[in-house]
Design an enzyme around this catalytic site. Structure first.
Site, PDB file in Angstrom:
ATOM      1  N   TYR A  69      17.440 -58.578 -36.868  1.00 43.99           N
ATOM      2  CA  TYR A  69      18.302 -59.704 -37.778  1.00 43.99           C
ATOM      3  C   TYR A  69      19.590 -59.973 -37.223  1.00 43.99           C
ATOM      4  O   TYR A  69      19.874 -61.316 -36.851  1.00 43.99           O
ATOM      5  CB  TYR A  69      18.286 -59.350 -39.192  1.00 43.99           C
ATOM      6  N   LYS A  99      20.357 -63.639 -35.738  1.00 46.11           N
ATOM      7  CA  LYS A  99      21.509 -64.365 -36.372  1.00 46.11           C
ATOM      8  C   LYS A  99      22.694 -64.627 -35.239  1.00 46.11           C
ATOM      9  O   LYS A  99      23.219 -65.914 -35.192  1.00 46.11           O
ATOM     10  CB  LYS A  99      22.293 -63.780 -37.387  1.00 46.11           C
TER      11      LYS A  99
HETATM   12  P1  NAI Z   1      15.564 -66.061 -49.532  1.00 50.19           P
HETATM   13  O1  NAI Z   1      14.710 -64.893 -49.034  1.00 50.19           O
HETATM   14  O2  NAI Z   1      15.847 -65.907 -50.887  1.00 50.19           O
HETATM   15  O3  NAI Z   1      14.825 -67.203 -49.276  1.00 50.19           O
HETATM   16  C1  NAI Z   1      14.225 -67.375 -47.906  1.00 50.19           C
HETATM   17  C2  NAI Z   1      13.020 -68.528 -48.158  1.00 50.19           C
HETATM   18  O4  NAI Z   1      12.550 -68.768 -46.753  1.00 50.19           O
HETATM   19  C3  NAI Z   1      11.946 -68.105 -49.074  1.00 50.19           C
HETATM   20  O5  NAI Z   1      11.779 -69.160 -49.970  1.00 50.19           O
HETATM   21  C4  NAI Z   1      10.921 -67.854 -48.122  1.00 50.19           C
HETATM   22  O6  NAI Z   1       9.517 -68.061 -48.500  1.00 50.19           O
HETATM   23  C5  NAI Z   1      11.281 -68.773 -46.799  1.00 50.19           C
HETATM   24  N1  NAI Z   1      10.424 -68.465 -45.706  1.00 50.19           N
HETATM   25  C6  NAI Z   1      10.380 -67.344 -45.022  1.00 50.19           C
HETATM   26  N2  NAI Z   1       9.665 -67.274 -44.058  1.00 50.19           N
HETATM   27  C7  NAI Z   1       9.336 -68.499 -43.736  1.00 50.19           C
HETATM   28  C8  NAI Z   1       8.721 -69.397 -42.881  1.00 50.19           C
HETATM   29  N3  NAI Z   1       7.931 -68.631 -41.754  1.00 50.19           N
HETATM   30  N4  NAI Z   1       8.372 -70.803 -42.941  1.00 50.19           N
HETATM   31  C9  NAI Z   1       8.947 -71.335 -43.947  1.00 50.19           C
HETATM   32  N5  NAI Z   1       9.695 -70.622 -44.852  1.00 50.19           N
HETATM   33  C10 NAI Z   1       9.955 -69.389 -44.818  1.00 50.19           C
HETATM   34  O7  NAI Z   1      16.743 -65.881 -48.870  1.00 50.19           O
HETATM   35  P2  NAI Z   1      18.308 -66.598 -49.040  1.00 50.19           P
HETATM   36  O8  NAI Z   1      19.312 -65.573 -49.221  1.00 50.19           O
HETATM   37  O9  NAI Z   1      18.354 -67.851 -49.801  1.00 50.19           O
HETATM   38  O10 NAI Z   1      18.629 -66.755 -47.237  1.00 50.19           O
HETATM   39  C11 NAI Z   1      18.416 -68.119 -46.676  1.00 50.19           C
HETATM   40  C12 NAI Z   1      19.121 -67.975 -45.175  1.00 50.19           C
HETATM   41  O11 NAI Z   1      20.324 -67.489 -45.128  1.00 50.19           O
HETATM   42  C13 NAI Z   1      18.275 -67.102 -44.413  1.00 50.19           C
HETATM   43  O12 NAI Z   1      18.163 -67.430 -43.204  1.00 50.19           O
HETATM   44  C14 NAI Z   1      19.271 -65.951 -44.409  1.00 50.19           C
HETATM   45  O13 NAI Z   1      18.987 -65.012 -43.363  1.00 50.19           O
HETATM   46  C15 NAI Z   1      20.748 -66.622 -44.491  1.00 50.19           C
HETATM   47  N6  NAI Z   1      21.700 -65.422 -44.918  1.00 50.19           N
HETATM   48  C16 NAI Z   1      21.510 -65.136 -46.233  1.00 50.19           C
HETATM   49  C17 NAI Z   1      22.554 -64.267 -46.774  1.00 50.19           C
HETATM   50  C18 NAI Z   1      22.600 -63.637 -48.062  1.00 50.19           C
HETATM   51  O14 NAI Z   1      23.644 -62.986 -48.433  1.00 50.19           O
HETATM   52  N7  NAI Z   1      21.394 -63.793 -49.130  1.00 50.19           N
HETATM   53  C19 NAI Z   1      23.563 -63.759 -45.911  1.00 50.19           C
HETATM   54  C20 NAI Z   1      23.692 -64.544 -44.683  1.00 50.19           C
HETATM   55  C21 NAI Z   1      22.657 -65.193 -44.414  1.00 50.19           C
END
Ligand code: NAI
Length: 255
Positions: free
Chosen positions: A156, A160
């Site tokens: 990851y 990133k």
């Molecule tokens: P989450 O897990 O709640 O939501 C991620 C969404 O991406 C889900 O709805 C999932 O179905 C979708 N997804 C996964 N694989 C996919 C694919 N192959 N094609 C289409 N959709 C797909 O995650 P969250 O927390 O909302 O994170 C969103 C972004 O922010 C991610 O890129 C994550 O790495 C990044 N991020 C999140 C942090 C956190 O603390 N929550 C911190 C830093 C970055």
């Protein structure tokens, strides 16, 4: 509801069925954009779409796997035909496959690279022709404070950090077409993703949040709306001279 601060466009937000992506989609719609809510399962996008529509906005649900180029090409063309040429792209879809290096499988590595890196490449590549034609574009990639290194996240953190290089190169290549590219690097945001991490390490989510908040200078964890606010700024007309940047949205200067 925030007042529109920018010309209405068509935006694609990946991984927008929930969490940060859902908040970004809702905010961009409130800013006046028509928003394609993209996620793996089209039916899972319904609640984000419904929230946008009930607030008077325009949205459509699109099922696509960002890691799959054919799926992405079809999705972007569908968005262009049904909602208008997409000129704002938020590459937000993400997954975790955390493990210490010695336990991390090649499948864990490839899955994370596939969604974050190849996914962002696929979506941006499919959308860029619409942006170049429009001589306007906004690419916003979701990086993370994990790009600075994080135990258990070799895959990851590499993805990133890779997204930051990808962002800077997009800014250099596409700037002359009126396209900016920036990355948002969130710290701890309260979503299903961080809830899953708490579960994996065996700590109740509330305790996990309290512990994290104590380490963050502003003494709270982030909410999806914190990221949506930054995305709204980067997508706005007025942010046209901000490009190739990584904005850490983490309640302080470090992870
Ligand atoms: P989450 O897990 O709640 O939501 C991620 C969404 O991406 C889900 O709805 C999932 O179905 C979708 N997804 C996964 N694989 C996919 C694919 N192959 N094609 C289409 N959709 C797909 O995650 P969250 O927390 O909302 O994170 C969103 C972004 O922010 C991610 O890129 C994550 O790495 C990044 N991020 C999140 C942090 C956190 O603390 N929550 C911190 C830093 C970055």
């Amino acid at each position: 509801m925030p007042q529109p601060s920018t010309t209405p466009r068509t935006a694609i937000v990946t991984g927008a069925a929930r969490g940060i992506g859902a908040a970004v989609a809702q905010r961009l719609a409130a800013d006046g954009h028509a928003v394609a809510v993209v996620d793996l399962d089209e039916s899972a996008c319904a609640s984000t779409v419904e929230t946008i529509r009930s607030a008077g906005g325009t949205a459509m649900a699109v099922g696509a796997d960002v890691a799959d180029a054919d799926s992405v090409d079809a999705a972007v063309e569908r968005v262009a035909a049904e909602l208008g040429s997409p000129t704002v792209v938020v590459n937000n879809a993400g997954i975790l496959r955390d493990n210490l290096l010695f336990k991390m499988t090649v499948e864990d590595w490839d899955a994370v690279m596939g969604v974050h890196l190849r996914g962002s490449f696929n979506v941006t590549k499919a959308a860029q022709k619409h942006m170049v034609e429009a001589t306007f574009g906004r690419v916003i990639n979701l990086s993370s404070t994990s790009a600075l290194g994080n135990r258990g996240q070799a895959n990851y953190s590499a993805a990133k950090a890779g997204l930051q290089g990808f962002t800077k190169t997009l800014a250099i290549e596409l700037g002359k077409f009126g396209v900016t590219a920036n990355a948002i690097a969130p710290g701890f945001i309260q979503t299903d993703m961080t809830a899953a991490t708490a579960e994996r390490v065996g700590v109740p989510f509330d305790d996990f949040i309290d512990y994290a908040a104590k380490e963050i200078p502003v003494q709270r964890v982030g909410q999806p709306e914190d990221i949506a606010h930054t995305a709204s700024f980067l997508a706005s007309d007025g942010a046209g001279f901000v490009s190739g940047q990584v904005i850490y949205v983490a309640g302080g200067p470090r992870a």
